[in-house]
Design a protein around this motif. Structure first.
Motif, PDB file in Angstrom:
ATOM      1  N   THR A  32     -29.709 -28.738  20.503  1.00 39.41           N
ATOM      2  CA  THR A  32     -28.360 -28.158  20.511  1.00 39.41           C
ATOM      3  C   THR A  32     -28.423 -26.671  20.829  1.00 39.41           C
ATOM      4  O   THR A  32     -27.599 -26.145  21.582  1.00 39.41           O
ATOM      5  N   GLU A  35     -28.851 -26.076  24.506  1.00 40.69           N
ATOM      6  CA  GLU A  35     -27.669 -26.402  25.309  1.00 40.69           C
ATOM      7  C   GLU A  35     -26.532 -25.396  25.119  1.00 40.69           C
ATOM      8  O   GLU A  35     -25.580 -25.373  25.910  1.00 40.69           O
ATOM      9  N   THR A  36     -26.631 -24.561  24.099  1.00 40.54           N
ATOM     10  CA  THR A  36     -25.564 -23.595  23.816  1.00 40.54           C
ATOM     11  C   THR A  36     -25.704 -22.362  24.704  1.00 40.54           C
ATOM     12  O   THR A  36     -26.797 -21.785  24.787  1.00 40.54           O
ATOM     13  N   HIS A  42     -25.292 -16.580  19.565  1.00 33.41           N
ATOM     14  CA  HIS A  42     -25.856 -17.808  20.119  1.00 33.41           C
ATOM     15  C   HIS A  42     -26.263 -18.791  19.013  1.00 33.41           C
ATOM     16  O   HIS A  42     -25.901 -19.971  19.032  1.00 33.41           O
ATOM     17  N   GLU A  45     -23.230 -20.156  16.909  1.00 28.53           N
ATOM     18  CA  GLU A  45     -22.430 -21.124  17.660  1.00 28.53           C
ATOM     19  C   GLU A  45     -23.134 -22.474  17.754  1.00 28.53           C
ATOM     20  O   GLU A  45     -22.506 -23.530  17.640  1.00 28.53           O
ATOM     21  N   ALA A  46     -24.446 -22.429  17.956  1.00 31.05           N
ATOM     22  CA  ALA A  46     -25.202 -23.679  17.999  1.00 31.05           C
ATOM     23  C   ALA A  46     -25.177 -24.379  16.645  1.00 31.05           C
ATOM     24  O   ALA A  46     -25.036 -25.606  16.556  1.00 31.05           O
ATOM     25  N   THR A  49     -21.855 -26.054  16.174  1.00 27.57           N
ATOM     26  CA  THR A  49     -21.792 -27.289  16.963  1.00 27.57           C
ATOM     27  C   THR A  49     -22.574 -28.417  16.275  1.00 27.57           C
ATOM     28  O   THR A  49     -22.113 -29.563  16.193  1.00 27.57           O
ATOM     29  N   TYR A  50     -23.734 -28.082  15.771  1.00 33.47           N
ATOM     30  CA  TYR A  50     -24.594 -29.103  15.153  1.00 33.47           C
ATOM     31  C   TYR A  50     -23.984 -29.657  13.868  1.00 33.47           C
ATOM     32  O   TYR A  50     -24.249 -30.808  13.490  1.00 33.47           O
TER      33      TYR A  50
END
Length: 270
Positions: A32, A35-36, A42, A45-46, A49-50
């Motif tokens: 993840t 891909e961010t 950074h 945000e990852a 998302t996870y």
């Protein structure tokens, strides 16, 4: 389960917890992260998302946590370390029989404590530190190796890093960098007149220190002239020069001369 991460929220979020920045990550999170898109936040945000995968859990604690974001956070780190020390005085330290040592104090080898000096623990006195005549060191002070606390100096709740030297005066609730030279009669004012929280300036913005007592932050290799006074929460950069009898009203950048100009008035006496 963690349902989301909000970095720098603009308003208070009900039932939210503060993330203290300790993680146990698995290899699936790395995919993840890769891909961010790269940005200033950074990682956060990852992580946000996870959390949508439903596999992120948390542990909650009500213990005070220590972080190092601002320079004055060093004072909290110092307090944590001093809370865990045990009283220890090296037999190779030279301590005058007329000095006063109270509370939990660590004094390393080569330190010299002169007549009339008073150290009230918890305090840490590093290797080859000199504490001059009638100096007062009190309330959670850390003095690193080869530093000098001059005669009649009072230093309170502060960190003084290696190789820095002082004469007389008062240093309170402050952080002094390495190899700085501080002239006589320094005064680090550490409380606002209205007794409100001190708001240091960081990158042109006022930030809350969450402290009503905060002196000065001085970087490495600074030279401070005699009779200098600093306002609460001021920051003096590395390799700076502060002229004598100057009142430091604002932050001083690295490699900067900051001084008050005086005019000499000469009159013939008849």
């Amino acid at each position: 389960k963690v349902t989301g991460i909000v970095e720098k929220p603009k308003e208070i979020i009900d039932n939210a917890l503060h993330l203290i920045g300790i993680y146990l990550l698995n290899k699936h999170f790395l995919a993840t992260l890769q891909e961010t898109p790269i940005s200033h936040y950074h990682f956060e945000e990852a992580l946000n998302t996870y959390t949508k995968s439903g596999h992120v859990t948390f542990l909650e604690t009500d213990k005070k946590t220590i972080t190092l974001k601002y320079a004055w956070d060093i004072l909290d780190m110092k307090d944590y370390l001093l809370h865990n020390v045990k009283h220890s005085i090296s037999p190779k330290a030279q301590i005058s029989p007329h000095a006063i040592i109270m509370g939990t104090v660590v004094i390393e080898e080569g330190a010299k404590i002169f007549e009339g000096a008073c150290i009230k623990g918890p305090c840490y006195i590093g290797k080859n530190v000199v504490v001059g005549n009638n100096a007062l060191v009190r309330d959670k002070v850390v003095v690193e190796e080869n530093a000098v606390i001059g005669s009649y100096m009072e230093i309170k709740n502060a960190v003084m890093m290696q190789g820095s030297t002082t004469h007389t005066g008062f240093i309170g609730d402050s952080v002094i960098g390495s190899y700085s030279k501080i002239g006589a009669e320094i005064c680090t004012t550490n409380v606002r007149l209205d007794r409100q929280t001190i708001l240091p300036e960081v990158k042109d913005n006022k930030v809350s220190s969450y402290r009503t007592h905060l002196g000065v932050i001085i970087g490495d290799n600074a030279i401070i002239g005699a009779r200098v006074t600093t306002m609460p929460g001021t920051i003096i950069g590395n390799d700076s020069f502060i002229g004598p009898s100057t009142v430091v009203l604002k932050n001083v950048a690295d490699n900067t001369k900051y001084y008050t100009e005086f005019k000499n008035i000469e009159k013939e006496r008849k």
